[in-house]
Design a protein around this motif. Structure first.
Motif, PDB file in Angstrom:
ATOM      1  N   ASN A   1       1.052  -1.173  -0.050  1.00 33.00           N
ATOM      2  CA  ASN A   1      -0.044  -0.087  -0.138  1.00 33.00           C
ATOM      3  C   ASN A   1       0.955   1.422   0.137  1.00 33.00           C
ATOM      4  O   ASN A   1       0.601   2.226  -0.658  1.00 33.00           O
ATOM      5  N   GLU A   2       2.099   1.053   0.756  1.00 26.31           N
ATOM      6  CA  GLU A   2       2.844   2.295   0.807  1.00 26.31           C
ATOM      7  C   GLU A   2       3.574   2.662  -0.466  1.00 26.31           C
ATOM      8  O   GLU A   2       3.639   3.871  -0.858  1.00 26.31           O
ATOM      9  N   GLN A   3       3.582   1.375  -1.224  1.00 26.74           N
ATOM     10  CA  GLN A   3       4.404   1.932  -2.665  1.00 26.74           C
ATOM     11  C   GLN A   3       3.123   2.329  -3.781  1.00 26.74           C
ATOM     12  O   GLN A   3       3.679   2.312  -4.693  1.00 26.74           O
ATOM     13  N   GLY A   4       2.194   1.861  -3.039  1.00 24.67           N
ATOM     14  CA  GLY A   4       0.848   2.452  -4.170  1.00 24.67           C
ATOM     15  C   GLY A   4       0.813   1.411  -5.302  1.00 24.67           C
ATOM     16  O   GLY A   4       0.228   2.001  -6.423  1.00 24.67           O
ATOM     17  N   LYS A   5       0.963   0.147  -4.971  1.00 21.72           N
ATOM     18  CA  LYS A   5       0.879  -0.706  -6.137  1.00 21.72           C
ATOM     19  C   LYS A   5      -0.204  -1.913  -5.726  1.00 21.72           C
ATOM     20  O   LYS A   5      -0.350  -2.754  -6.401  1.00 21.72           O
ATOM     21  N   MET A   6      -0.918  -1.791  -4.525  1.00 26.29           N
ATOM     22  CA  MET A   6      -1.958  -2.539  -4.377  1.00 26.29           C
ATOM     23  C   MET A   6      -2.925  -2.484  -5.434  1.00 26.29           C
ATOM     24  O   MET A   6      -3.608  -1.560  -5.649  1.00 26.29           O
ATOM     25  N   THR A   7      -3.419  -3.867  -5.770  1.00 28.13           N
ATOM     26  CA  THR A   7      -4.614  -3.971  -6.491  1.00 28.13           C
ATOM     27  C   THR A   7      -5.782  -4.764  -5.894  1.00 28.13           C
ATOM     28  O   THR A   7      -5.276  -5.641  -4.886  1.00 28.13           O
ATOM     29  N   PRO A   8      -6.916  -4.707  -6.212  1.00 28.25           N
ATOM     30  CA  PRO A   8      -7.872  -5.585  -5.441  1.00 28.25           C
ATOM     31  C   PRO A   8      -7.756  -7.160  -5.886  1.00 28.25           C
ATOM     32  O   PRO A   8      -7.802  -7.957  -4.908  1.00 28.25           O
ATOM     33  N   ALA A   9      -7.079  -7.426  -6.922  1.00 28.65           N
ATOM     34  CA  ALA A   9      -6.687  -8.814  -7.036  1.00 28.65           C
ATOM     35  C   ALA A   9      -5.672  -9.283  -6.241  1.00 28.65           C
ATOM     36  O   ALA A   9      -5.473 -10.495  -5.772  1.00 28.65           O
ATOM     37  N   LEU A  10      -4.560  -8.551  -6.235  1.00 23.66           N
ATOM     38  CA  LEU A  10      -3.545  -8.860  -5.279  1.00 23.66           C
ATOM     39  C   LEU A  10      -3.848  -8.967  -3.786  1.00 23.66           C
ATOM     40  O   LEU A  10      -3.506  -9.892  -3.110  1.00 23.66           O
ATOM     41  N   LEU A  11      -4.610  -7.999  -3.599  1.00 22.06           N
ATOM     42  CA  LEU A  11      -4.946  -8.074  -2.023  1.00 22.06           C
ATOM     43  C   LEU A  11      -6.033  -9.220  -1.699  1.00 22.06           C
ATOM     44  O   LEU A  11      -5.666  -9.638  -0.715  1.00 22.06           O
ATOM     45  N   ASP A  12      -6.619  -9.846  -2.903  1.00 22.23           N
ATOM     46  CA  ASP A  12      -7.287 -11.019  -2.560  1.00 22.23           C
ATOM     47  C   ASP A  12      -6.345 -11.929  -2.284  1.00 22.23           C
ATOM     48  O   ASP A  12      -6.506 -13.107  -1.618  1.00 22.23           O
ATOM     49  N   SER A  13      -5.478 -11.938  -3.436  1.00 19.44           N
ATOM     50  CA  SER A  13      -4.381 -13.349  -3.259  1.00 19.44           C
ATOM     51  C   SER A  13      -3.858 -13.268  -2.015  1.00 19.44           C
ATOM     52  O   SER A  13      -3.546 -14.173  -1.281  1.00 19.44           O
ATOM     53  N   ILE A  14      -3.403 -11.959  -1.390  1.00 18.15           N
ATOM     54  CA  ILE A  14      -2.625 -11.879  -0.078  1.00 18.15           C
ATOM     55  C   ILE A  14      -3.478 -12.710   0.961  1.00 18.15           C
ATOM     56  O   ILE A  14      -3.101 -13.285   1.666  1.00 18.15           O
ATOM     57  N   MET A  15      -4.567 -11.907   0.942  1.00 21.26           N
ATOM     58  CA  MET A  15      -5.625 -12.395   2.154  1.00 21.26           C
ATOM     59  C   MET A  15      -5.758 -13.744   2.232  1.00 21.26           C
ATOM     60  O   MET A  15      -6.335 -14.329   3.124  1.00 21.26           O
ATOM     61  N   HIS A  16      -5.725 -14.452   1.136  1.00 24.47           N
ATOM     62  CA  HIS A  16      -6.161 -16.020   1.039  1.00 24.47           C
ATOM     63  C   HIS A  16      -4.800 -16.836   0.998  1.00 24.47           C
ATOM     64  O   HIS A  16      -5.069 -17.918   0.805  1.00 24.47           O
ATOM     65  N   ALA A  17      -3.760 -16.476   0.950  1.00 23.80           N
ATOM     66  CA  ALA A  17      -2.591 -16.893   1.253  1.00 23.80           C
ATOM     67  C   ALA A  17      -2.488 -17.700   2.584  1.00 23.80           C
ATOM     68  O   ALA A  17      -2.581 -17.120   3.351  1.00 23.80           O
ATOM     69  N   GLU A  18      -2.292 -19.168   2.302  1.00 18.94           N
ATOM     70  CA  GLU A  18      -2.623 -19.964   3.539  1.00 18.94           C
ATOM     71  C   GLU A  18      -1.398 -20.265   4.381  1.00 18.94           C
ATOM     72  O   GLU A  18      -1.289 -20.864   5.231  1.00 18.94           O
ATOM     73  N   ASP A  19       0.020 -20.073   3.696  1.00 21.45           N
ATOM     74  CA  ASP A  19       1.192 -20.375   4.284  1.00 21.45           C
ATOM     75  C   ASP A  19       2.113 -19.163   4.062  1.00 21.45           C
ATOM     76  O   ASP A  19       1.986 -18.310   3.137  1.00 21.45           O
TER      77      ASP A  19
END
Length: 782
Positions: A77-95
């Protein structure tokens, strides 16, 4: 969204989220696993100590994962590069692995060649050639030439010629390909399934690394490498003996540059639509794929997967150590019997310590029955006087140097003083020297020579293994393998948990326990444990559990955690000698009032207690599980979960490896259990090995399901290598020794030979891997 921590833990433990949430809340409040498992069954729905330990470990990991997830989201977010798809992938990362894959393109790193190329304006060239392979690379590259320049991040060499332009464009694509999270995961899975671990001896190291001989020319699929072999390989590499590498099973040797694409290169090409169709840029793109695989992706995956192999091997080794330690700590105690401890030695003599029924040292001596003095008769006279004076019942003999000679000495002593009805037992002396030189030993036996303290420990560990062994760092007890090769923090945490569970499962007599033993009781720190001992020494024995509240720094919370595991024998309240927690005393009084009997009439009265229904006395505070436990405890108060005391009898005349003969049937004691079998002390100063295939007539997946450390077993000798001190044993007494002259290769496959490792000798020292004798008896399937 990803399930909550509670939901994930519930799925892993096959429990309800509410059970997990209750256990987490209790742990966060400072409750210990033994306390929760024993006294909070209603809250957790009966989660046992094994489930709770797993929950505790996984909770630590998952919380670290969530902290890392939050940090990564904040960074992107600080880099200004967050996208909805990337955020979704990060929030679903299981390990953590998946999370780091996703973060890799955004991770702050040193200025790379790709970044320098992007600064020089080469990104359009890279993207253009990838999008349209019909373009001519050199023609396009000529459009991007540029003089050297300076940026805020440092000097940039610019683009001197078309070669520099194409090299820069390649670096941009290589970084992009290597940081694609989904592609990385696909490549990782392929290498996990198709990777092969190779090891070669480093030239000139053959003689120095002879113990690693089985790995001088070794190859095995990554997925098949067991923990003991993995740790042996890692050790060999660390000691500079072995060159250990990873390769694909499709590449027996390092492929040439013009070789056909391997499966991983094909996956990279397919991901980005790269193929060989005769177009001008196809070869350049194909070479870029190959460079990506060889220089970036494979090197990264090799490091990661070999690290994962090491981590798994360490976890397995720590698990084996923990299982063996638990078996040793919960070994049968000989009980309160006057015991003579003999710490064998030759030139320095045999150290002798006699302890009374409480473990108090009453007399010590040093005798010299062996070479060079050979004062056998004088020694028997001295020991006879000590035995008669203190009415010795047991003789405990350390299993170190001169153990069998000292065992014979004890046998002669028993014969001469048959009226005392003494028994002799050889015990492991692993860790005795560590205890002797410890700070605690100095406080406990301040006026005693260090050499004699070992004999005291040897005597006491026969009376009560648990009470004595807790004084020693668990890592020094010597029931693990490769213990110095694993994470020391993880090993310490796991072993400490084992000791804590064992101590609390047995319970502790608060009036006789040492400070180290008390420190292992639920809720008690080393400081509070010492306070209890100091208070006891000053005020006398505790007459009740409630009296513990007067001990400095022992507050209400500590009392709640510890009280149920502390025993006050022959105190004011019979319940204080049981595992019934003081918080449940009112419930006991309710039961007594209902049946019209006092506590002394009920304790041990199984016939009466079996007629009572737990449900009748359950209420909002104490459920059926707690009432059931209370009734069981009243039936057998303070029951010890440890087995009855038994001993192994070593065969007379068999005192050295050279005395062994094939097909001999002997009695011995299991000293260590590994993934590939069990080591057994048969009284010849050298443990024999029962390979996993020789433990039972049926298939054995885990040796711990058949044997445990401290168990007395009968074994048959299959083969002996006197020179290398290796002994092959079997617990299948119908097995026959291999025929003379049979070649090892006819009796064992290569992987099982490697599984054997070097014969276990000193329990305080790790076994080294390898050895040709392993081939002679690894595969004993009859």
């Amino acid at each position: 969204m990803l399930p909550t921590i509670e939901q994930r833990l519930a799925a892993e433990l096959a429990a309800r989220p509410a059970q997990v949430a209750a256990a987490i809340a209790l742990l966060d409040e400072g409750a210990t696993v033994p306390f929760i498992a024993r006294y909070r069954k209603e809250a957790t729905g009966g989660l046992d100590d094994i489930q709770l330990r797993l929950l505790e470990e996984r909770l630590r990991y998952l919380r670290e994962l969530e902290d890392r997830r939050a940090a990564i989201v904040a960074s992107i977010n600080e880099q200004g590069k967050m996208t909805p798809a990337l955020l979704d992938s990060i929030m679903h990362a299981e390990d953590k692995t998946r999370l780091e894959d996703l973060y890799l393109p955004y991770k702050q790193k040193r200025r790379t060649k790709a970044q320098i190329a992007i600064e020089a304006g080469l990104a359009p060239l890279a993207e253009g050639l990838l999008a349209d392979p019909s373009l001519h690379p050199e023609t396009e590259a000529a459009k991007f030439l540029r003089e050297a320049f300076t940026t805020s991040d440092g000097n940039n060499p610019g683009v001197a010629d078309t070669k520099a332009a194409l090299d820069g464009a390649r670096q941009i694509l290589m970084e992009r390909f290597a940081e694609d999270a989904n592609l990385v995961q696909s490549l990782r899975e392929y290498v996990q399934d198709h990777g092969v671990v190779d090891s070669k001896v480093i030239e000139g190291k053959q003689e120095e690394g002879e113990k690693f001989a089985d790995y001088f020319d070794y190859s095995e699929p990554l997925a098949n490498v067991p923990s003991h072999r993995a740790l042996a390989l890692m050790r060999g590499r660390r000691e500079g003996i072995l060159d250990v590498t990873l390769r694909l099973d499709t590449e027996a040797e390092k492929p040439k540059w013009d070789a056909p694409p391997n499966p991983c290169e094909s996956r990279i090409a397919a991901k980005f639509g790269i193929k060989s169709a005769g177009r001008p840029a196809d070869k350049w793109l194909g070479d870029t794929v190959r460079w990506t695989w060889r220089v970036k992706s494979f090197m990264h995956l090799e490091t990661e997967l070999m690290g994962a192999l090491r981590d798994k091997a360490e976890a397995d080794a720590i698990g084996v150590f923990a299982t063996n330690l638990k078996a040793l700590l919960l070994a049968a105690p000989a009980g309160p019997r006057a015991t003579m401890g003999l710490d064998p030695g030759l030139r320095t003599g045999v150290k002798v310590a006699v302890v009374d029924t409480t473990g108090k040292v009453v007399e010590t001596a040093t005798v010299y029955p062996h070479q060079p003095r050979n004062d056998w008769e004088g020694t028997l006279h001295t020991l006879g006087l000590l035995a008669a004076k203190h009415q010795v019942s047991l003789i405990s003999i350390g299993n170190g140097t001169a153990s069998r000679e000292t065992d014979k000495l004890a046998q002669d002593l028993i014969k001469r003083h048959a009226e005392l009805k003494m028994q002799k037992i050889v015990v492991s002396e692993a860790g005795a020297s560590v205890y002797s030189a410890s700070e605690f030993a100095s406080k406990e036996l301040p006026d005693m020579d260090v050499s004699l303290r070992g004999a005291v420990s040897i005597a006491r560990r026969l009376q009560d293994p648990l009470a004595e062994l807790v004084k020693i760092d668990p890592k020094s007890i010597g029931v693990g393998q490769y213990q110095h090769d694993v994470s020391q923090s993880q090993l310490a945490r796991t072993l400490d948990a084992v000791v804590e569970d064992c101590v609390n499962a047995v319970g502790v007599d608060v009036n006789t326990a040492s400070a180290p033993l008390l420190a292992r009781v639920s809720g008690l720190s080393s400081t509070v444990a010492q306070s209890i001992v100091t208070y006891r020494d000053a005020k006398g024995a505790f007459t009740s559990r409630a009296a513990l509240k007067a001990v400095p720094r022992l507050g209400d919370k500590t009392f709640e955690q510890a009280a149920g595991f502390l025993r006050v024998m022959n105190g004011d309240n019979p319940l204080d000698a049981s595992a019934v927690h003081p918080e449940s005393y009112p419930l006991v009084q309710k039961i007594l009032a209902d049946i019209g009997k006092d506590i002394k009439a009920v304790i041990g009265a199984g016939a009466v207690l079996k007629t009572l229904s737990p449900a009748r006395y359950a209420d909002d505070k104490f459920g059926v599980p707690t009432v059931t436990d209370i009734l069981k405890e009243l039936e057998k108060p303070g029951r010890d979960p440890r087995p009855e005391f038994t001993t192994a009898t070593f065969k007379d005349g068999v005192e050295d490896v050279a005395d062994l003969r094939p097909d001999m049937i002997l009695e011995g004691v299991v000293t260590n259990v590994a993934a590939f079998g069990a080591f057994v002390d048969i009284g010849v100063h050298q443990d024999g090995l029962v390979h996993i295939s020789a433990l039972s007539n049926t298939f054995v997946k885990d040796p711990h399901t058949v044997v445990k450390a401290g168990q007395v077993v009968k074994v048959k000798v299959l083969e002996v290598d006197v020179k290398r001190k290796r002994i092959a044993l079997t617990m299948r007494l119908t097995d026959s020794a291999p025929a003379a002259g049979t070649r090892p290769e006819q009796r064992a496959d290569r992987n099982d030979r490697r599984a054997m490792g070097q014969q276990h000798k000193s329990q305080a020292r790790d076994p080294a891997p390898g050895g040709s004798m392993a081939a002679a008896f690894a595969k004993l399937r009859g």
